[in-house]
Design an enzyme around this catalytic site. Sequence first.
Site, PDB file in Angstrom:
ATOM      1  N   HIS A 149       0.879  -1.149  -0.078  1.00 27.87           N
ATOM      2  CA  HIS A 149      -0.099  -0.025  -0.104  1.00 27.87           C
ATOM      3  C   HIS A 149       0.670   1.221  -0.098  1.00 27.87           C
ATOM      4  CE1 HIS A 149      -2.815   3.064   1.244  1.00 27.87           C
ATOM      5  NE2 HIS A 149      -3.986   2.291   0.980  1.00 27.87           N
ATOM      6  N   GLU A 171      -4.072   2.129  -7.400  1.00 21.73           N
ATOM      7  CA  GLU A 171      -4.493   3.080  -6.435  1.00 21.73           C
ATOM      8  C   GLU A 171      -3.603   4.242  -6.574  1.00 21.73           C
ATOM      9  OE1 GLU A 171      -6.448   1.320  -2.646  1.00 21.73           O
ATOM     10  OE2 GLU A 171      -4.384   1.388  -2.286  1.00 21.73           O
TER      11      GLU A 171
HETATM   12  P1  PGA Z   1      -9.608   5.902   0.565  1.00 21.04           P
HETATM   13  O1  PGA Z   1      -8.236   4.895   0.755  1.00 21.04           O
HETATM   14  O2  PGA Z   1     -10.849   5.160   0.090  1.00 21.04           O
HETATM   15  O3  PGA Z   1      -9.940   6.404   1.982  1.00 21.04           O
HETATM   16  O4  PGA Z   1      -9.126   7.033  -0.482  1.00 21.04           O
HETATM   17  C1  PGA Z   1      -8.154   3.794  -0.119  1.00 21.04           C
HETATM   18  C2  PGA Z   1      -6.930   3.187   0.171  1.00 21.04           C
HETATM   19  O5  PGA Z   1      -6.137   3.728   0.815  1.00 21.04           O
HETATM   20  O6  PGA Z   1      -6.853   1.934  -0.102  1.00 21.04           O
END
Ligand code: PGA
Length: 226
Positions: A87, A154
């Site tokens: 992540h 992401e």
């Molecule tokens: P968020 O986070 O939905 O709060 O933007 C997503 C993530 O960090 O996986």
Amino acid sequence: MKMLVANWKANGDLKLIEDIAGIFKGKNVQNIIFCPPSCFFSLLKKHIPHAILGAQNVSDKENGAFTGEVTAKMLNDIDISYAIVGHSERRIHFKEKNTTLKTKLLLCKKYNIAAIFCVGENLAEKSANLTFKVIKKQLEVAKPFVKNIIIAYEPVWAIGSGLTPKIEEIQNTCQFIKGLGYKNVLYGGSVNSENYNNIITINSLDGVLMGGVSININELNKIFKA
Ligand code: PGA
């Protein structure tokens, strides 16, 4: 059915677990992977016995004198079947590098944990049109696991910002990743009850990874019913 990954990050308490149980108790939640902080696994399972659980992180050490670490084998021992790896918050705040991430992916494979591997460009890289190049580089460590790894696209700039790429941008990136051989691709970054319906219309997308909304009962309720 699209996969929903609920990443609570360093949030949540007994009250949240009870509220979430109120929404999901007795419902079919087989497409939701709950990723609470690991100290809450058993409590969540007690409240929602059929919940599928995932870890937000896994150690790059197999065992030994590494105070505070939770290993892939330990996760496997308590029936955790998924783990988020790479992540951007771990890459940025905990300085996790590709070599570390590769070891984590190897340990996940060894102990039968499906890795949800996060990739995505930052804003400067997006502005410089480098999205595909950055993702391809990040995916190099995932190559040996191409058949069973789950990729979460992401964009760093979309996480927690309320901003998302355009639908066709998500679609193109998802297709790019699939073109590299990956079978399961999720999108994450500011998913909410308003954009969710649009995002999941993307055919080639297999699901979403949610941060903020995964600890927001109203939002979660709306998304689950959508
Ligand atoms: P968020 O986070 O939905 O709060 O933007 C997503 C993530 O960090 O996986």
